[in-house]
Scaffold this motif. Structure first.
Motif, mmCIF file in Angstrom:
data_model
loop_
_atom_site.group_PDB
_atom_site.id
_atom_site.type_symbol
_atom_site.label_atom_id
_atom_site.label_comp_id
_atom_site.label_asym_id
_atom_site.label_seq_id
_atom_site.Cartn_x
_atom_site.Cartn_y
_atom_site.Cartn_z
ATOM 1 N N LEU B 169 0.705 -1.177 -0.059
ATOM 2 C CA LEU B 169 0.077 0.431 0.205
ATOM 3 C C LEU B 169 1.324 1.493 0.134
ATOM 4 O O LEU B 169 1.918 1.014 0.554
ATOM 5 N N THR B 170 -0.264 2.303 -0.807
ATOM 6 C CA THR B 170 1.203 3.380 -0.694
ATOM 7 C C THR B 170 -0.160 4.715 -1.147
ATOM 8 O O THR B 170 -1.044 4.591 -0.674
ATOM 9 N N VAL B 171 0.667 5.258 0.044
ATOM 10 C CA VAL B 171 -0.388 6.288 0.395
ATOM 11 C C VAL B 171 0.620 7.758 0.940
ATOM 12 O O VAL B 171 1.520 8.122 0.749
ATOM 13 N N VAL B 172 -0.428 8.850 0.337
ATOM 14 C CA VAL B 172 -0.052 10.040 -0.418
ATOM 15 C C VAL B 172 -0.236 10.779 0.213
ATOM 16 O O VAL B 172 -1.916 10.715 -0.038
ATOM 17 N N SER B 173 -0.001 11.251 0.938
ATOM 18 C CA SER B 173 -0.469 12.274 1.815
ATOM 19 C C SER B 173 -0.139 14.082 1.857
ATOM 20 O O SER B 173 1.521 14.547 1.335
ATOM 21 N N VAL B 174 -0.942 14.811 0.871
ATOM 22 C CA VAL B 174 -0.147 16.470 -0.244
ATOM 23 C C VAL B 174 -1.384 17.551 0.997
ATOM 24 O O VAL B 174 -2.258 17.705 1.352
ATOM 25 N N ALA B 195 4.011 -7.466 4.167
ATOM 26 C CA ALA B 195 3.494 -6.447 3.616
ATOM 27 C C ALA B 195 4.861 -4.950 3.226
ATOM 28 O O ALA B 195 5.502 -4.759 4.068
ATOM 29 N N GLN B 196 4.609 -4.501 2.279
ATOM 30 C CA GLN B 196 5.142 -2.963 2.499
ATOM 31 C C GLN B 196 3.853 -1.944 2.558
ATOM 32 O O GLN B 196 3.035 -1.706 1.721
ATOM 33 N N PHE B 197 4.444 -0.882 3.163
ATOM 34 C CA PHE B 197 3.882 0.151 3.367
ATOM 35 C C PHE B 197 4.626 1.388 3.121
ATOM 36 O O PHE B 197 5.650 1.348 3.169
ATOM 37 N N LYS B 198 4.015 2.292 1.494
ATOM 38 C CA LYS B 198 4.807 3.394 1.542
ATOM 39 C C LYS B 198 4.261 4.951 1.999
ATOM 40 O O LYS B 198 3.220 4.538 1.302
ATOM 41 N N HIS B 199 4.490 5.318 2.918
ATOM 42 C CA HIS B 199 4.037 7.026 3.039
ATOM 43 C C HIS B 199 4.739 8.221 1.960
ATOM 44 O O HIS B 199 6.170 8.099 2.629
ATOM 45 N N VAL B 200 3.867 8.784 1.781
ATOM 46 C CA VAL B 200 4.729 10.579 0.872
ATOM 47 C C VAL B 200 3.715 10.749 1.624
ATOM 48 O O VAL B 200 2.435 11.752 1.383
ATOM 49 N N ASP B 201 4.554 11.896 2.386
ATOM 50 C CA ASP B 201 3.604 12.984 3.112
ATOM 51 C C ASP B 201 4.631 14.319 2.235
ATOM 52 O O ASP B 201 5.785 14.733 3.043
ATOM 53 N N PRO B 220 6.960 -10.673 11.357
ATOM 54 C CA PRO B 220 8.128 -10.432 10.521
ATOM 55 C C PRO B 220 8.327 -9.872 8.754
ATOM 56 O O PRO B 220 7.251 -9.954 8.205
ATOM 57 N N GLY B 221 9.101 -9.300 8.822
ATOM 58 C CA GLY B 221 8.925 -9.375 7.251
ATOM 59 C C GLY B 221 8.764 -7.548 6.498
ATOM 60 O O GLY B 221 8.902 -7.352 5.805
ATOM 61 N N GLY B 222 8.282 -7.396 7.493
ATOM 62 C CA GLY B 222 6.796 -5.809 7.048
ATOM 63 C C GLY B 222 8.291 -4.836 6.476
ATOM 64 O O GLY B 222 8.893 -5.019 7.381
ATOM 65 N N SER B 223 7.797 -4.078 6.164
ATOM 66 C CA SER B 223 8.579 -2.691 5.420
ATOM 67 C C SER B 223 7.893 -1.523 6.095
ATOM 68 O O SER B 223 7.022 -1.621 5.202
ATOM 69 N N VAL B 224 8.809 -0.113 6.078
ATOM 70 C CA VAL B 224 7.427 0.318 5.664
ATOM 71 C C VAL B 224 9.321 1.602 5.375
ATOM 72 O O VAL B 224 10.043 1.726 5.827
ATOM 73 N N GLU B 225 8.213 2.916 4.222
ATOM 74 C CA GLU B 225 8.776 3.987 3.664
ATOM 75 C C GLU B 225 8.611 5.025 3.555
ATOM 76 O O GLU B 225 7.401 4.936 3.802
ATOM 77 N N MET B 226 9.187 5.778 4.019
ATOM 78 C CA MET B 226 8.475 7.457 4.426
ATOM 79 C C MET B 226 9.010 8.001 3.714
ATOM 80 O O MET B 226 9.955 8.795 4.446
#
Lengths: 252, 384
Positions: B169-174, B195-201, B220-226
């Motif tokens: 999931l990618t969530v973009v907050s503007v 799971a992979q989560f990406k937040h674009v803030d 285990p194994g999850g990743s977060v990119e902010m």
């Protein structure tokens, strides 16, 4: 036909112990069509000469002048000097993250010419310059100098020289860190530039190696912030054979 | 590791990064500004959000796209805390207790949505608004959700995000508010196994914008990119408070926030907290904050903070730098004939471009680059 005159140039830098004098009066004149080599041991003021002419803020000009066709270069800002026709290839080209080579070159060319380059020929010109330096066209999409190898940075400097086409080029240790193949490619690029009409070259180097490929008309030996001796290409040959020892005053 | 063991381990944490949360508003005293979590925030400009002001306003939601996901209104009591979120400050608790209904966005299990779901939330007055949004990405689904905030508002909101096992999931907050908007937001992300989560803030507008973004792992194994990008103008306060809680082994987090400040009283705050728990073996974390100060009179506070309770990790690092223009970069560009102003514009552009290229949503990268361009034209051209 242009002339770059350096007259009695004196330069110091700020250090923790106060101002330190690096250039103690350097005088030399380069005319278009000439290639001058500056050689000398580390710390003799070779690079300081290059950066002072280009206007790096670190260096204080304490005396003398630099004239380009009679105009006082030292009164110009860094970018005005470039627009007047000077180009400095740096020993350690600076990385500018996020700015593509293509964008950088187009912006520079536009600033130099006062108008944007013609799209039709521009991409071809840039790709041609990269190709002559054995750089892939994809290079133009990479950030300026970021992640380039040492050799790639030097070749990119010469590609810029090719595209920006200044009146006078000052190359600061363009040969350092290059293997023999890269040295030949870079030398070819320099010779192509010199062969153009009315171009002057100031080649700063620690080693005589590059002078086998780029033939100087005049060789200056720098020692301790001054020109110790000037001569023809034979002076470089002598340095190759005997080194700088003859020029360095014996320590008391 | 059994669930029980994990639970015991969780309870043993004594880090100040993990304060006791509560849904009860009265459990959170009205902040005075001396508390660690409030010391950077201009409380007087929060229009009472942290005190007792009533929530009487609303935001208008406009859906720009309709990919294959569901959006429904559900009783808040049914969904609050589904991400593991428990308010740790008064504004979050008040915002959550003030709403009876929540917006639930559900990406169906195994759905692969190529088109981003874009919602614009528009404020039309300064009347205080409370909101609760839940985004749930079903198992092995893939989706992008864009929340665009604009207009005038006084907003306190909580966004809970659940990324189920194997989902991307990618969530973009503007935050592209009008100059007078106030927002105190919380986002909490629960990242499932693998799971992979990406937040674009992205934060451009508003008078005060303070966003807490916190993440934990359900397996285990999850990743977060902010990835964060902000641009504070004259008088603007932009505050990001991040907390990645490595609650499971083999998890990853990568945080990069970049900001530019310009004009008298522009203030940015970046708090980057990471906790690596005892059971979080083999994790990798990196956090970075860079600020470019474009004029006098700005202040950038940057506080990275890493707490490590196990040495058995792959890697942990952080970096923080706040600087004016790099003289060597400007000299290099100018030595090619580029004017000082133009060189500065190029450097700022490049500073953000570097991050924009990592967004990974092509249609967004373009509009972001354009927005940065517009901010630069608006701000940099005037002063530089």
């Amino acid at each position: 036909m242009s002339t770059l005159e350096i007259k009695d140039l004196q330069v110091s830098v700020d250090t923790e112990d106060g101002a330190k004098e690096i250039l103690k009066g350097v005088t030399l004149t380069i005319k278009s069509g000439e290639t001058h080599a500056i050689m000398g041991p580390n710390g003799s003021g070779k690079s300081t000469t290059a950066y002072s002419i280009a206007g790096h803020p670190k260096y204080d000009i304490t005396g003398g002048e630099v004239l380009l066709d009679g105009e006082n270069v030292l009164e110009m800002s860094v970018d005005e000097r470039a627009r007047a026709g000077l180009f400095l290839a740096m020993q350690y080209p600076v990385e500018v993250p996020g700015v593509s080579m293509a964008n950088f070159l187009r912006t520079a060319k536009t600033a130099l010419d006062g108008e944007a380059p013609k799209l039709r020929t521009w991409v071809k010109d840039v790709n041609g310059a990269l190709d002559r330096m054995n750089l892939d066209p994809a290079f133009s999409q990479r950030s300026v100098n970021e992640g380039f190898s040492g050799g790639e940075k030097k070749r990119a400097e010469i590609a810029q020289l090719d595209v920006l086409d200044p009146k006078f080029a000052i190359l600061d240790e363009i040969d350092s860190g290059l293997d023999i193949d890269a040295l030949k490619v870079v030398s070819d690029g320099i010779n192509d530039y010199v062969a153009r009409e009315a171009k002057g070259l100031l080649l700063i180097t620690h080693y005589t190696r590059i002078l086998r490929y780029v033939k100087p008309d005049v060789v200056h030996v720098f020692v301790d912030g001054r020109i110790a001796e000037s001569g023809g290409p034979e002076l470089a040959e002598e340095l190759e054979a005997t080194g700088y020892e003859r020029f360095i005053p014996a320590k008391a | 590791m059994t669930a029980e063991v994990v639970e015991q381990a969780l309870e043993k944490v004594e880090s100040h990064l993990h304060p006791e949360g509560s849904f009860d508003v009265d459990a959170h005293e009205v902040p005075t500004g001396r508390e660690e979590i409030w010391r950077f925030t201009p409380l007087k400009r929060l229009r009472g959000l942290h005190q007792d002001v009533e929530f009487t306003g609303a935001l208008k939601a406009t859906r720009q796209t309709e990919p294959g996901l569901t959006v429904e209104t559900v009783p808040t009591a049914d969904v609050r805390g589904v991400s593991g979120f428990v308010p740790t400050d008064r504004i979050a608790a008040r915002a959550l207790s003030a709403v009876a209904e929540s917006t639930l966005v559900t990406v169906p299990v195994e759905a692969d949505l190529a088109e981003p779901f874009i919602v614009t939330l528009t404020g039309t007055s300064a009347d205080p608004v409370a909101e609760h949004v839940v985004i749930r990405a079903g198992r092995h689904s893939r989706a992008t959700v864009v929340l665009r905030y604009e207009g005038t508002a006084t907003l306190a909101d909580n966004v809970e995000i659940v990324v189920e096992d194997g989902a991307q999931l990618t969530v973009v907050s503007v935050d592209d508010w009008a100059d007078d908007a106030v927002r105190a937001g919380h986002r909490h992300i629960n990242v499932g196994r693998d799971a992979q989560f990406k937040h674009v803030d992205i934060t451009f507008g508003g008078d005060v914008v303070r966003n807490d973004t916190t993440a934990e792992y359900a397996g285990p194994g999850g990743s977060v990119e902010m990835l964060g990008l902000y641009f504070a103008d004259e008088g603007q306060h932009i505050e990001h408070r991040l907390f990645v809680d490595h609650t499971a082994p083999k998890t990853k987090s990568h945080v990069v926030y970049k900001g530019a400040l310009q004009g008298q009283g522009a203030h940015t705050v970046w708090i980057g907290n990471v906790l690596i728990r005892k059971e979080a073996e083999g994790i990798e974390t990196y956090e970075e904050n860079r600020n470019l100060v474009l004029s006098d009179g700005c202040q950038a506070d940057s506080v990275p903070n890493l707490e490590i309770e196990t040495g058995e990790i792959e890697g942990a690092g952080h970096a923080s730098a706040t600087a004016r223009f790099d003289d060597e970069q400007l000299f290099y560009l100018r030595s090619r004939g580029i004017s000082e102003k133009e060189a500065q514009r190029l450097v700022v552009h490049g500073f953000f471009n570097d991050l924009i290229r990592q967004v990974g949503v092509p249609e967004l990268e373009e509009s972001l680059a354009a927005t940065v361009e517009a901010e630069l034209a608006k701000n940099v051209a005037g002063v530089l």
